[in-house]
Scaffold this motif. Structure first.
Motif, PDB file in Angstrom:
ATOM      1  N   ASP A   1       0.829  -1.217   0.000  1.00 36.71           N
ATOM      2  CA  ASP A   1       0.000   0.000   0.000  1.00 36.71           C
ATOM      3  C   ASP A   1       0.861   1.263   0.000  1.00 36.71           C
ATOM      4  OD1 ASP A   1      -2.282  -1.601   0.069  1.00 36.71           O
ATOM      5  OD2 ASP A   1      -2.367  -1.581   2.261  1.00 36.71           O
ATOM      6  N   HIS A   2       1.879   1.261  -0.843  1.00 43.24           N
ATOM      7  CA  HIS A   2       2.753   2.418  -1.049  1.00 43.24           C
ATOM      8  C   HIS A   2       3.565   2.782   0.188  1.00 43.24           C
ATOM      9  CE1 HIS A   2       0.641   2.958  -4.841  1.00 43.24           C
ATOM     10  NE2 HIS A   2      -0.487   2.898  -4.173  1.00 43.24           N
ATOM     11  N   ALA A   3       3.772   1.821   1.075  1.00 40.38           N
ATOM     12  CA  ALA A   3       4.597   2.054   2.264  1.00 40.38           C
ATOM     13  C   ALA A   3       5.621   0.932   2.392  1.00 40.38           C
ATOM     14  CB  ALA A   3       3.733   2.123   3.521  1.00 40.38           C
ATOM     15  N   LEU A   4       6.814   1.277   2.895  1.00 36.68           N
ATOM     16  CA  LEU A   4       7.915   0.326   3.045  1.00 36.68           C
ATOM     17  C   LEU A   4       8.071  -0.042   4.510  1.00 36.68           C
ATOM     18  CD1 LEU A   4      10.351  -1.041   1.494  1.00 36.68           C
ATOM     19  CD2 LEU A   4      11.722   0.901   2.313  1.00 36.68           C
ATOM     20  N   TYR A   5       8.163  -1.362   4.775  1.00 38.52           N
ATOM     21  CA  TYR A   5       8.345  -1.866   6.132  1.00 38.52           C
ATOM     22  C   TYR A   5       9.566  -2.787   6.166  1.00 38.52           C
ATOM     23  CZ  TYR A   5       3.400  -0.530   6.272  1.00 38.52           C
ATOM     24  OH  TYR A   5       2.221   0.146   6.158  1.00 38.52           O
ATOM     25  N   GLN A   6      10.367  -2.673   7.202  1.00 41.71           N
ATOM     26  CA  GLN A   6      11.477  -3.605   7.410  1.00 41.71           C
ATOM     27  C   GLN A   6      10.979  -4.717   8.325  1.00 41.71           C
ATOM     28  OE1 GLN A   6      15.275  -1.907   8.617  1.00 41.71           O
ATOM     29  NE2 GLN A   6      15.863  -3.844   9.593  1.00 41.71           N
ATOM     30  N   LEU A   7      10.852  -5.928   7.780  1.00 33.71           N
ATOM     31  CA  LEU A   7      10.321  -7.043   8.554  1.00 33.71           C
ATOM     32  C   LEU A   7      11.360  -7.639   9.496  1.00 33.71           C
ATOM     33  CD1 LEU A   7       8.156  -8.969   5.914  1.00 33.71           C
ATOM     34  CD2 LEU A   7       7.453  -7.177   7.529  1.00 33.71           C
ATOM     35  N   SER A   8      12.592  -7.727   9.050  1.00 38.56           N
ATOM     36  CA  SER A   8      13.657  -8.296   9.876  1.00 38.56           C
ATOM     37  C   SER A   8      14.304  -7.206  10.723  1.00 38.56           C
ATOM     38  CB  SER A   8      14.713  -8.964   8.988  1.00 38.56           C
ATOM     39  OG  SER A   8      15.275  -8.017   8.102  1.00 38.56           O
ATOM     40  N   LYS A   9      14.921  -7.619  11.809  1.00 35.28           N
ATOM     41  CA  LYS A   9      15.672  -6.714  12.677  1.00 35.28           C
ATOM     42  C   LYS A   9      17.117  -7.180  12.698  1.00 35.28           C
ATOM     43  CE  LYS A   9      13.838  -5.433  16.562  1.00 35.28           C
ATOM     44  NZ  LYS A   9      13.351  -5.461  17.970  1.00 35.28           N
ATOM     45  N   ASP A  10      18.045  -6.268  12.417  1.00 36.84           N
ATOM     46  CA  ASP A  10      19.455  -6.638  12.320  1.00 36.84           C
ATOM     47  C   ASP A  10      19.970  -7.262  13.622  1.00 36.84           C
ATOM     48  OD1 ASP A  10      19.317  -5.437   9.863  1.00 36.84           O
ATOM     49  OD2 ASP A  10      20.467  -3.653  10.429  1.00 36.84           O
ATOM     50  N   HIS A  11      20.742  -8.328  13.487  1.00 37.28           N
ATOM     51  CA  HIS A  11      21.456  -8.896  14.619  1.00 37.28           C
ATOM     52  C   HIS A  11      22.871  -8.311  14.602  1.00 37.28           C
ATOM     53  CE1 HIS A  11      18.496 -12.414  14.077  1.00 37.28           C
ATOM     54  NE2 HIS A  11      18.052 -11.606  15.023  1.00 37.28           N
ATOM     55  N   SER A  12      23.005  -7.097  15.109  1.00 39.01           N
ATOM     56  CA  SER A  12      24.264  -6.368  15.104  1.00 39.01           C
ATOM     57  C   SER A  12      24.419  -5.629  16.422  1.00 39.01           C
ATOM     58  CB  SER A  12      24.305  -5.359  13.953  1.00 39.01           C
ATOM     59  OG  SER A  12      23.326  -4.346  14.149  1.00 39.01           O
ATOM     60  N   LEU A  13      25.643  -5.220  16.714  1.00 31.41           N
ATOM     61  CA  LEU A  13      25.879  -4.473  17.947  1.00 31.41           C
ATOM     62  C   LEU A  13      25.121  -3.153  17.949  1.00 31.41           C
ATOM     63  CD1 LEU A  13      29.670  -5.023  18.711  1.00 31.41           C
ATOM     64  CD2 LEU A  13      27.692  -6.104  19.788  1.00 31.41           C
TER      65      LEU A  13
END
Length: 242
Positions: A129-141
Motif C-alpha cells: 500500500d505504497h509504504a515500506l516496512y522492514q520485517l527483519s531486525k538486524d542482529h548487530s551491535l
C-alpha cells in the motif's frame, strides 16, 4: 499442497566496485516458494564458501506439503549447517579458532501466509500500500545498542564496532534464528538483500524500485542506483511480487 507461485521474482548479485571477491549468494526459488540471501562474513576467509553452501543446501531441500513444514525444514538445515561450519569446515581448512560463516535471510510464501527466518544483518523488506516496512531486525551491535539503551540525543549515531554481528550461521557453536510469521496480501512486494545493497541506497529509492510493477525491473533499478555510488561492498537483492 504445492507452494503457491509468486506473480514474479528475480535476483541479482554483484561484487561491487571495491571487493575483489563476491561473498554473497542468493536463491530465487519461485517453484519452491523459497527465496534466500546469504552474505559471507566480511573480514574472514572463505565467506563465499559459507554463503554458497547455505544457498545450495536450502535449494536442495525436499518439497514439503505446507509452509510450516517447509519452515521447519529450513531451520533444521540451517542448524545443521551451523554445526558443519563451526566444526567440520573450520578444522578441515586448518583454521582452528577461525570463522567460516554467513548471514542468512530466507522468505517462504504460501497463499495468504509468509514466514521470514534470519540470522545476521541481511534484511527482508515489505512494500505494501505504497509504504515500506522492514520485517527483519538486524542482529548487530548497533541494533542491540539501540534496542537496550535509553535514547539520548545523538545516541542513534553510528559508533565504532556497530557493524559487528551478534548472530550468523557458523559464527558460534549455538545458532539462534529469528522467525516472523505474517499475513501475505495480494500486491505485496518483498525485498531480500545484503547490507551492501541497503547501505548503498535509501528508503526512498527502495520504495521507488519496489513500486515499478516488475521484479526484474525493481532489481535492476536498485543495482543501477547502488553502482552509481561507491558500492564498497558486495551487492545482492531478490525481489518477490505477489
Amino acid at each position: 499442497m504445492a507452494p503457491s507461485r509468486a506473480s514474479g521474482s528475480a535476483g541479482r548479485t554483484d561484487p561491487g566496485k571495491v571487493r575483489p571477491r563476491n561473498e554473497d549468494a542468493f536463491l530465487d526459488g519461485a517453484a519452491q516458494g523459497l527465496w534466500v540471501v546469504a552474505d559471507g562474513l566480511g573480514g574472514h576467509q572463505s565467506g563465499d564458501i559459507a554463503s554458497r553452501l547455505i544457498v545450495n543446501q536450502l535449494a536442495a531441500l525436499k518439497p514439503e506439503p505446507d509452509v510450516e513444514l517447509r519452515s521447519e525444514a529450513v531451520r533444521r538445515c540451517l542448524h545443521w549447517l551451523n554445526r558443519r561450519l563451526t566444526e567440520e569446515l573450520t578444522l578441515a581448512c586448518d583454521r582452528r579458532g577461525g570463522v567460516i560463516g554467513s548471514t542468512v535471510v530466507a522468505l517462504l510464501v504460501e497463499e495468504g501466509k509468509g514466514i521470514c527466518i534470519w540470522a545476521g544483518d541481511s534484511r527482508c523488506y515489505l512494500w505494501r500500500d505504497h509504504a515500506l516496512y522492514q520485517l527483519s531486525k538486524d542482529h548487530s551491535l548497533r541494533q542491540q545498542r539501540l534496542s537496550t539503551q535509553a535514547q539520548a540525543p545523538g545516541s542513534g549515531d553510528r559508533q565504532s564496532g556497530d557493524h559487528a554481528l551478534t548472530r550468523a550461521v557458523g559464527a558460534q557453536s549455538r545458532l539462534t534464528l529469528e522467525v516472523l510469521t505474517f499475513e501475505v496480501r495480494p500486491g505485496d512486494v518483498f525485498l531480500l538483500c545484503s547490507d551492501g545493497l541497503y547501505q548503498s541506497v535509501d528508503n526512498r529509492q527502495l520504495s521507488a524500485a519496489l513500486a515499478l510493477g516488475s521484479a526484474r525491473r525493481a532489481v535492476d533499478w536498485l543495482f543501477d542506483c547502488a553502482l552509481a555510488g561507491t558500492a564498497m561492498d558486495n551487492l545482492t537483492a531478490v525481489v518477490v511480487r505477489r
